[in-house]
Design a protein around this motif. Structure first.
Motif, PDB file in Angstrom:
ATOM      1  N   LEU A  55       0.833  -1.202   0.000  1.00 54.12           N
ATOM      2  CA  LEU A  55       0.000   0.000   0.000  1.00 54.12           C
ATOM      3  C   LEU A  55       0.869   1.253   0.000  1.00 54.12           C
ATOM      4  CD1 LEU A  55      -2.856   1.266   0.282  1.00 54.12           C
ATOM      5  CD2 LEU A  55      -2.582   1.063   2.753  1.00 54.12           C
ATOM      6  N   THR A  56       1.955   1.216   0.750  1.00 53.91           N
ATOM      7  CA  THR A  56       2.858   2.364   0.853  1.00 53.91           C
ATOM      8  C   THR A  56       3.509   2.678  -0.488  1.00 53.91           C
ATOM      9  OG1 THR A  56       3.323   1.839   3.173  1.00 53.91           O
ATOM     10  CG2 THR A  56       4.866   3.274   2.049  1.00 53.91           C
ATOM     11  N   ILE A  57       4.066   1.658  -1.143  1.00 50.77           N
ATOM     12  CA  ILE A  57       4.763   1.920  -2.397  1.00 50.77           C
ATOM     13  C   ILE A  57       3.780   2.263  -3.524  1.00 50.77           C
ATOM     14  CG2 ILE A  57       6.757   0.523  -1.780  1.00 50.77           C
ATOM     15  CD1 ILE A  57       5.695  -1.706  -3.512  1.00 50.77           C
ATOM     16  N   GLN A  58       2.541   1.779  -3.421  1.00 49.56           N
ATOM     17  CA  GLN A  58       1.531   2.120  -4.419  1.00 49.56           C
ATOM     18  C   GLN A  58       1.064   3.569  -4.279  1.00 49.56           C
ATOM     19  OE1 GLN A  58      -1.425  -0.847  -3.634  1.00 49.56           O
ATOM     20  NE2 GLN A  58      -0.289  -2.485  -4.654  1.00 49.56           N
ATOM     21  N   THR A  59       1.169   4.118  -3.073  1.00 46.86           N
ATOM     22  CA  THR A  59       0.710   5.477  -2.815  1.00 46.86           C
ATOM     23  C   THR A  59       1.707   6.527  -3.285  1.00 46.86           C
ATOM     24  OG1 THR A  59      -0.505   4.695  -0.864  1.00 46.86           O
ATOM     25  CG2 THR A  59      -0.074   7.060  -0.983  1.00 46.86           C
ATOM     26  N   VAL A  60       2.994   6.171  -3.332  1.00 43.54           N
ATOM     27  CA  VAL A  60       4.064   7.154  -3.519  1.00 43.54           C
ATOM     28  C   VAL A  60       3.882   7.987  -4.781  1.00 43.54           C
ATOM     29  CG1 VAL A  60       6.535   7.445  -3.930  1.00 43.54           C
ATOM     30  CG2 VAL A  60       5.744   5.905  -2.139  1.00 43.54           C
ATOM     31  N   SER A  61       3.639   7.339  -5.912  1.00 45.52           N
ATOM     32  CA  SER A  61       3.581   8.051  -7.194  1.00 45.52           C
ATOM     33  C   SER A  61       2.513   9.138  -7.185  1.00 45.52           C
ATOM     34  CB  SER A  61       3.318   7.055  -8.320  1.00 45.52           C
ATOM     35  OG  SER A  61       3.197   7.717  -9.556  1.00 45.52           O
ATOM     36  N   VAL A  62       1.302   8.791  -6.752  1.00 41.86           N
ATOM     37  CA  VAL A  62       0.211   9.770  -6.704  1.00 41.86           C
ATOM     38  C   VAL A  62       0.496  10.834  -5.652  1.00 41.86           C
ATOM     39  CG1 VAL A  62      -2.227  10.077  -6.095  1.00 41.86           C
ATOM     40  CG2 VAL A  62      -1.543   8.218  -7.623  1.00 41.86           C
ATOM     41  N   ALA A  63       1.053  10.428  -4.504  1.00 42.18           N
ATOM     42  CA  ALA A  63       1.316  11.378  -3.423  1.00 42.18           C
ATOM     43  C   ALA A  63       2.330  12.443  -3.838  1.00 42.18           C
ATOM     44  CB  ALA A  63       1.808  10.638  -2.181  1.00 42.18           C
ATOM     45  N   ILE A  64       3.356  12.045  -4.584  1.00 41.17           N
ATOM     46  CA  ILE A  64       4.357  13.017  -5.051  1.00 41.17           C
ATOM     47  C   ILE A  64       3.684  14.082  -5.916  1.00 41.17           C
ATOM     48  CG2 ILE A  64       6.347  13.333  -6.569  1.00 41.17           C
ATOM     49  CD1 ILE A  64       7.418  10.669  -5.550  1.00 41.17           C
TER      50      ILE A  64
END
Length: 429
Positions: A55-64
């Protein structure tokens, strides 16, 4: 008056004493309920270390990208092209790694220079395209909605033509370290980073208190400061402990030992730790927060969003500011492209599809006002985490992808409605 009647007032006094943003508190509460709900529905699979890691690594792209969207929306603009721009930057970096550098420059994959040069090319391209969007909006006064809607169509298809519609891979091994499981720092280094993060947070809290005291502002009681410090430290160290608890598969560890010419000890285990992509997100979050709160550029952005006419009359070059904001957005799209393509280990034509919806939703759910002038970086990141948790949870339950998008779109509309109601009740603009 009964004890029950005293309870709401007591809770309000506690919240005021701790200086907690009630909207942020509501978001955290909703996130916790969401996670607990999916954990129960999935028979305890949602909050496992493995799923939290994914979940953490999937969130990174959108969060950036959501951190940049905060600046765009704060200045009363919108960017519908972020997903397509991500795809173009990904295509440029993939072709740079696999075609241009090896064939033209003689720099092969996995040579050490390939990945840094490819990332640099992608960042330059993303920044230039973003600045071009900003120039069209700021200097030619074309509405941002139209410029970026056109950009959505243009850049998605530019990416297709750059790769002739093909999936490009494999990518450089150093480049793929930004993708997740292939690029983590291990348990020990993760604990070091976690402890340093706690110390940095406590130092920032102490400096904030000291600054308020020097200027004669009211400060929280010491016990309230200690409660907040304990919550922050617990959240950081708990997150690190959870990721460290996700163990590397034994077969993979065995191969690593065999490559060293060693035999893996019986019962040996090792955790993944913090992904490099998460560290990139944390660095971006810190930088963007400092820009927003501590720099002239940040003050100009929020002043322009609050009242564009007054900002221009006060001497702010709002046209150049628009170019800068969209250039930042473009650079962040390029960074997100690094994370997204590295996680997939290749460039695919559908990369970044519908990311514009997710990024805007993350910023809005995180408290960025579409009317401009209000928004926080940490709110946008929390919004991205909520969006990804919602999608991941629905996927684990077995909800079809089309219905997932229906839910995400409904949540976006509902979040805007809640924001309107909240601002009316609190008197915020």
């Amino acid at each position: 008056m009964t004890d029950a009647a005293h309870m709401p007032a007591q809770r309000r006094r506690l919240i005021d004493t701790l200086e907690i943003d009630t909207r942020l508190l509501g978001m955290i509460g909703a996130f916790i309920l969401l996670c607990v709900g999916f954990h129960l529905i999935t028979d305890g699979r949602f909050l496992t270390p493995r799923n939290v890691f994914n979940l953490t690594i999937q969130t990174v792209s959108v969060a950036i990208m959501a951190t940049g969207m905060v600046f765009v929306i704060v200045t009363r603009h919108i960017d519908l092209s972020v997903g397509a721009l991500l795809a173009t930057c990904s295509a440029i970096m993939a072709m740079t790694q696999t075609v241009f550098l090896p064939q033209v420059m003689g720099i092969a994959l996995n040579s050490g220079l390939n990945a840094p040069l490819a990332i640099l090319v992608g960042l330059v391209a993303g920044t230039a395209i973003g600045a071009f969007h900003g120039w069209l909006v700021g200097y030619l006064t074309i509405p941002a909605f139209i410029v970026t809607l056109g950009g959505l169509l243009v850049w998605r298809n530019v990416a297709w033509y750059l790769t002739s519609g093909q999936t490009i891979g494999p990518l450089d091994s150093t480049f793929m370290l930004f993708g997740g499981a292939n690029g983590t720092i291990g348990e020990t280094a993760s604990w070091v980073v976690g402890i340093l993060a706690v110390l940095a947070a406590l130092y920032a809290q102490w400096m904030s208190r000291r600054g308020k005291m020097q200027h004669g502002f009211t400060v929280k009681p010491v016990w309230a400061e200690m409660v907040m410090a304990a919550i922050i430290a617990g959240a950081i160290l708990g997150f690190v402990a959870t990721l460290n608890a996700y163990e590397v598969p034994a077969a993979r560890l065995r191969r690593v030992f065999e490559m060293r010419g060693e035999i893996m000890p019986e019962g040996y285990t090792e955790g993944y730790g913090l992904p490099i992509s998460v560290l990139v997100l944390l660095a971006i979050a810190i930088i963007m927060t400092l820009v927003a709160r501590r720099t002239r550029l940040g003050r100009y952005i929020f002043a322009t969003g609050g009242n564009p006419e007054a900002a221009e009359l006060s001497g702010i070059n709002t046209r150049l500011l628009t170019v800068k904001v969209f250039a930042i957005m473009g650079a962040l799209c390029a960074l997100s492209a690094v994370v997204a393509s590295a996680r997939a280990a290749n460039h695919a034509n559908d990369i970044g599809t519908l990311d514009e919806l997710r990024v805007i939703a993350a910023a809005v759910i995180g408290g960025t006002a579409l009317s401009g002038g209000i928004g926080t970086i940490y709110g946008a990141i929390l919004g991205a985490l909520i969006m990804q948790s919602l999608q991941s949870g629905m996927a684990m339950v077995g909800v079809d992808a089309p219905f997932q998008n229906i839910v995400v779109g409904s949540v976006l509309v509902f979040a805007v409605f809640v924001d309107i109601v909240y601002r009316k009740r609190t008197g915020a603009k």
